[in-house]
Every structure is written in structure tokens, then in C-alpha cells.
Design a protein around this motif. Structure first.
Motif, PDB file in Angstrom:
ATOM      1  N   ASN A 139       0.867  -1.183   0.000  1.00 16.03           N
ATOM      2  CA  ASN A 139       0.000   0.000   0.000  1.00 16.03           C
ATOM      3  C   ASN A 139       0.906   1.235   0.000  1.00 16.03           C
ATOM      4  O   ASN A 139       2.087   1.124   0.332  1.00 16.03           O
ATOM      5  CB  ASN A 139      -0.970  -0.008   1.188  1.00 16.03           C
ATOM      6  CG  ASN A 139      -0.285  -0.338   2.485  1.00 16.03           C
ATOM      7  OD1 ASN A 139       0.944  -0.427   2.543  1.00 16.03           O
ATOM      8  ND2 ASN A 139      -1.027  -0.524   3.538  1.00 16.03           N
ATOM      9  N   ASP A 140       0.368   2.369  -0.375  1.00 15.71           N
ATOM     10  CA  ASP A 140       1.235   3.520  -0.638  1.00 15.71           C
ATOM     11  C   ASP A 140       2.006   4.037   0.573  1.00 15.71           C
ATOM     12  O   ASP A 140       3.090   4.542   0.448  1.00 15.71           O
ATOM     13  CB  ASP A 140       0.406   4.651  -1.256  1.00 15.71           C
ATOM     14  CG  ASP A 140      -0.789   5.013  -0.392  1.00 15.71           C
ATOM     15  OD1 ASP A 140      -0.593   5.686   0.625  1.00 15.71           O
ATOM     16  OD2 ASP A 140      -1.920   4.615  -0.723  1.00 15.71           O
ATOM     17  N   GLN A 168      -0.116   5.718  -5.220  1.00 16.86           N
ATOM     18  CA  GLN A 168       0.956   4.735  -5.411  1.00 16.86           C
ATOM     19  C   GLN A 168       2.070   5.333  -6.266  1.00 16.86           C
ATOM     20  O   GLN A 168       3.238   5.044  -6.055  1.00 16.86           O
ATOM     21  CB  GLN A 168       0.372   3.461  -6.031  1.00 16.86           C
ATOM     22  CG  GLN A 168       1.267   2.240  -5.927  1.00 16.86           C
ATOM     23  CD  GLN A 168       1.647   1.867  -4.499  1.00 16.86           C
ATOM     24  OE1 GLN A 168       2.426   2.553  -3.855  1.00 16.86           O
ATOM     25  NE2 GLN A 168       1.109   0.783  -3.994  1.00 16.86           N
ATOM     26  N   PRO A 211       3.460  -3.815  -5.187  1.00 22.70           N
ATOM     27  CA  PRO A 211       3.010  -2.423  -5.050  1.00 22.70           C
ATOM     28  C   PRO A 211       1.733  -2.079  -5.811  1.00 22.70           C
ATOM     29  O   PRO A 211       1.105  -1.078  -5.524  1.00 22.70           O
ATOM     30  CB  PRO A 211       4.186  -1.616  -5.592  1.00 22.70           C
ATOM     31  CG  PRO A 211       4.913  -2.534  -6.490  1.00 22.70           C
ATOM     32  CD  PRO A 211       4.711  -3.911  -5.951  1.00 22.70           C
TER      33      PRO A 211
END
Lengths: 258, 268
Positions: A100-101, A157, A177
Motif C-alpha cells: 500500500n502507498d 501509489q 506495489p
């Protein structure tokens, strides 16, 4: 299909020495063995996709490379050093893109990209210039001062990718990612990502459970079975013909389904 | 054709919206004041004085330095007590969050302290110490320290582990780690802790001054009680309420600036 065989490593660091090396590495959590006597070498400038089913030990390998975990047996070395023990030595040499970002919600996009540069003690002006350049490269011009809540999942992202690239680290680690994004955004981002990695000549380890993603990203695909042992280690080149790619895809599919 | 635009709706008018907001803020206070004023018509002044008398006393306190200095003294005591308790609470909180031994020793001790009434701390302070200001500071710190410490511990332990790991992946130095991650992550809970403890502290300081001081709002309240002066008692109480409201407003302003990154749901 070109199968590679990882060799025991040389101890001294030189140009030919592997960038990342697993030597007979095992990692156990109580009675659970996550990684079992793994030998793997990744050379400088390689873009390697580590492919395996959920729970096969990919993230454990990732954490050992990142220096967040220590192996129970064997040795993991990155650039000839032990990442867990020499944690600080890797400042600026390794950057991570997470599943996750993980953007800091209290920072704008540009300030998030600047984070790694702040840790390196780079001056404010240089930080800002580099961060803006990377945001522009990733198509986020005009969103520099947006807070994460105002950005879409794909944009967030991309900010996290910009954050990783901005430090100009030699080694990029990516833990699935794009798995939380829709297929269109994911496909576009992984193409951009692979291009950026190749353009900058970085070594990159890309963890994924998607065969398609592994093919889109990797020059080399390491297929892991459970617990993390190498099932296949395959080199893909632009010259690999489509029928050969399809055959490899079928072999991997069969291996992961077993 | 009926042309219906959003601005045609009366609620969309900003002036109307602001007036409506102000009305709902003022409404409960107006109701209380009205009820009090009606009661003052039927009861003697030492029970329910007229609000005109009360506000005349409020004005007198605000414009007479000898009296206003008592309000300032109380305000400074509250702020000094909170600052002291917060500083010690941060140190204890860091120790508890980082060291198991500290957790085992300090957490039960502070929980025990939390059970001691403020009045008991007043008695202990009078027996142990001579200086009035030190007594009050001691009482303020001892009564607000456990809450501050536990709130700091909660904030530290509640930090997002994903974000911690992400920041750690850049191998920050300790000062960088603190300024980039810890401080912004715990700030919301720290500000909430200040808001909660401000209310507690304003109640405790009055008790402390009532018993062990020769000045301040608590001392003045004691004087009004001895004179059976309800208007004076209310006026001095309102000074403290004004101070708390003012400080809460300042904290809200800080929150508004510091937490502008938070998404606001349109429905909320």
C-alpha cells in the motif's frame, strides 16, 4: 526456457559479486518454516520478479533483504553487507515501494516524496527540485500540494514510487506495489515502473503473486514454492519468442497450482 | 419553467448559514440566562442575583487590576501545572512505551495516583511544603500527570505500524525519526489530552487555591462564600470559564491548522 542456477557466493565485494545473496537461508517462526535452505543470487542491474503464492515466504525474504528481519540460519548479504546488522549503512542505498502507498497523511505529495531525501540530509532547495521532477515524471504535475486524501489510489501509489526513486538508491525493493489497484491502472504503472528501473540502471526486486505482472516487469522470474524454495529461476529477454513465453507461463502456472 | 438553483435555497446563503450557526451556539446559554433571570425575580439576591449585577461584577473584576491579577494568577497556575505535568508525562510516557521494566513499575504507580482525590493531594501538599506556589504546582502536576502520561503512551503505541516501517526503511537518525514520524503522529492525541486536562486542571486549581492560597480565583470564591455574595461567586466562576473557553478556542485553532490534512466527509 533458460533456467539459472544460483552458485555459492564469493565473500569479497567486487563488481562481479552479486548485489543480493541468500546463502543457505532458513527463517522459522516457531514451528512454521517460512524460508527453507534458500540459495539465491541477484546481480547488479537485474530486475527480478519473485513470484509465488500467498504465504510462500516472499515477504519474509523481502524483510530479510530490507534488514527488517534476521535469518534463523544462513546469511543474507546485500552489497556485501548484512542488512539486519548494518542497518544504517544502507541509508540512501535501498528504497522500498510497499504493497500500500504508506504516504504520511500529514504531508502533501511533494513533501512525501521529499521524505527519503530529508533522511539523507539533502538541502531543502535540492530536495524540492528533485521531488518535483519525479512527480512530473510520474504524471503528477499539478498535484504537488495535494494531501494524500485528495489523491486517487493510483496517484497515491505513483507518489510512493516517486518517493522511492527520488533517493536514487541503487537497490529498489517492491512488495506487490500494484496489487491493490484496478487492472488498467496496475498495468500502466508496472509498465512505467519497469521503464524507469531500466532507464536508471537500478537493481530491483519485485515481489508479486501475479504471473502476468512477473512477465511484465521481470527480466528474470524466480518462482518460489512453499516454504520459500526456488521452483524455477527463469531468464526472460526481449528476444524470447511468444510461443516460448506461453510455454514458460504454462510451466509456472502448473508449478503454482501444484 | 421553475428555475431551482442551489443558491435559491435559504440554507445555501452564507449570511443565513452563519446566523443559524451563531443562533445554535448561543441558544443554550440564552436559555440558561433567561431561566436564571426569571428565578432572580422570585428569589432573594443571595440565592439568585440578577444577571445585571453579576455582569457588573464581571466588568469590575476585568477592569480592576488588583482583582484581574487574581484571574491571571489562576490562569498562569493552570498553564504552569499543565506544562509541568505534560513535560514529566512525555518523559514517563516514552519510558513506559520503550522499556518493559518502566511499564511494570510506572503504570501501576500512576494508576494508584489516579485514584487519589485532588483534595487529598491538597492536604499532602500543605503538610509537606511551605511555599504556596509550589504547593499549587505540586497539586496540579500530581492530579493531571497520570492522564497525560497514559495519553502519551496511548499515542505512541497507537502509531500506524505501516507508516513506522516505511519511515524506518529510509534509515532515519533518531531526531529525524522523531520530527518526521513520531511528532506528527502523536500530535492529535496530545492536543486532545491538553483539552481534556485543561478542564480537569481548572477544577483542581480552584480547590487548591480555596484551601492553600491567599490569591487567585479559588481564594476569591472563598471570600464570596464568607460574604454570602452569590453575584461575586458567579462573577469569579465566569472568569475561570472564560479562561477555559479562550484556551480551548486557541487549541481548536491550532488543531484546525495542524490537521488541515484530514479529509472531511461532506455528509458529516
Amino acid at each position: 526456457m533458460t533456467e539459472r542456477h544460483s552458485q555459492p557466493a564469493a565473500t569479497a565485494r567486487d563488481e562481479a559479486a552479486p548485489e543480493i545473496q541468500f546463502r543457505n537461508v532458513s527463517k522459522r517462526f516457531g514451528t512454521l518454516t517460512a524460508v527453507d535452505h534458500l540459495n539465491l543470487e541477484i546481480g547488479k542491474g537485474e530486475l527480478v520478479a519473485l513470484l509465488g503464492k500467498t504465504g510462500c515466504g516472499k515477504s519474509t525474504m523481502f524483510n530479510m533483504i530490507a534488514g527488517l528481519m534476521e535469518p534463523t540460519e544462513g546469511a543474507v548479504t546485500v552489497m556485501g553487507r548484512v542488512p539486519f546488522r548494518e542497518f544504517d549503512w544502507f541509508r540512501g542505498k535501498m528504497a522500498i515501494v510497499f504493497q500500500n502507498d504508506r504516504l504520511l497523511p500529514w504531508r502533501t505529495a511533494v513533501r512525501n516524496v521529499e521524505l527519503g531525501l530529508e533522511m539523507l540530509g539533502i538541502s531543502a532547495g535540492e530536495r524540492r527540485a528533485r521531488a518535483l521532477r519525479w512527480l512530473e515524471t510520474l504524471g503528477l504535475k499539478g498535484h504537488e500540494n495535494d494531501y494524500p486524501y485528495a489523491l486517487s489510489g493510483g496517484m497515491r501509489q505513483r507518489v510512493s514510487i516517486a518517493r522511492a526513486f527520488a533517493t536514487d538508491a541503487e537497490l529498489l525493493l517492491c512488495d506487490e506495489p500494484f496489487s491493490a489497484l484496478d487492472e488498467m491502472t496496475s498495468a500502466r504503472l508496472r509498465t512505467e515502473f519497469a521503464r524507469l528501473v531500466r532507464d536508471t540502471g537500478k537493481t530491483a526486486v519485485f515481489i508479486t503473486h501475479s504471473i502476468n505482472e512477473a512477465f511484465d516487469i521481470g527480466d528474470r522470474i524466480v518462482v518460489l514454492k512453499r516454504p520459500a524454495e526456488i521452483a524455477h529461476d527463469i531468464q526472460i529477454t526481449p528476444d524470447t519468442p511468444d510461443h516460448e513465453r506461453e510455454r514458460i507461463r504454462a510451466v509456472i502456472h502448473h508449478s503454482l497450482s501444484a | 419553467m421553475t428555475d431551482v438553483t442551489p443558491s435559491a435555497h435559504p440554507y445555501a446563503n452564507p449570511v443565513f448559514g452563519a446566523a443559524r450557526g451563531f443562533f445554535w451556539i448561543a441558544a443554550p446559554f440564552v436559555l440558561i440566562a433567561l431561566a436564571w433571570q426569571i428565578a432572580s425575580l422570585f428569589f432573594p439576591p443571595f440565592l439568585f442575583p440578577s444577571l445585571i449585577d453579576v455582569f457588573a461584577r464581571v466588568f469590575q473584576i476585568l477592569t480592576t487590576w488588583s482583582q484581574f491579577s487574581s484571574v491571571l494568577a489562576t490562569a498562569l497556575r493552570i498553564l504552569a501545572g499543565l506544562a509541568g505535568a505534560f513535560s514529566i508525562g512525555v518523559i514517563l510516557g516514552l519510558l513506559i512505551a520503550n522499556f518493559r521494566v518502566a511499564d511494570r513499575l510506572l503504570t501501576p504507580t500512576l494508576t494508584f495516583f489516579q485514584g487519589i482525590p485532588a483534595l487529598s493531594w491538597v492536604v499532602f501538599a500543605i503538610i509537606w511544603f511551605h511555599g504556596v506556589e509550589f504547593r499549587i504546582l505540586f497539586i496540579m502536576i500530581m492530579t493531571t500527570l497520570p492522564a497525560f502520561t497514559f495519553q502519551v503512551v496511548g499515542a505512541l503505541r497507537g502509531m500506524n505500524k505501516d507508516l513506522l516501517e516505511m519511515v524506518m526503511s529510509f534509515r532515519p537518525t533518531r531526531p529525524k525519526y522523531f520530527t518526521a514520524m513520531v511528532l506528527p503522529a502523536v500530535l492529535p492525541e496530545i492536543l486532545t489530552a491538553w483539552k481534556v486536562n485543561l478542564g480537569n486542571a481548572s477544577r483542581v486549581v480552584v480547590v487548591a487555591e480555596l484551601v492553600g492560597s491567599s490569591g487567585g480565583v479559588g481564594y476569591e470564591l472563598l471570600q464570596q462564600q464568607q460574604l454570602f455574595d452569590m453575584a461575586g461567586a458567579l462573577a469569579w466562576t465566569l472568569q475561570l470559564v472564560f479562561f477555559v473557553l479562550l484556551f480551548q478556542w486557541i487549541l481548536s485553532l491550532v488543531e484546525r491548522v495542524a490537521f488541515r490534512y484530514r479529509a472531511i466527509s461532506e455528509r458529516s
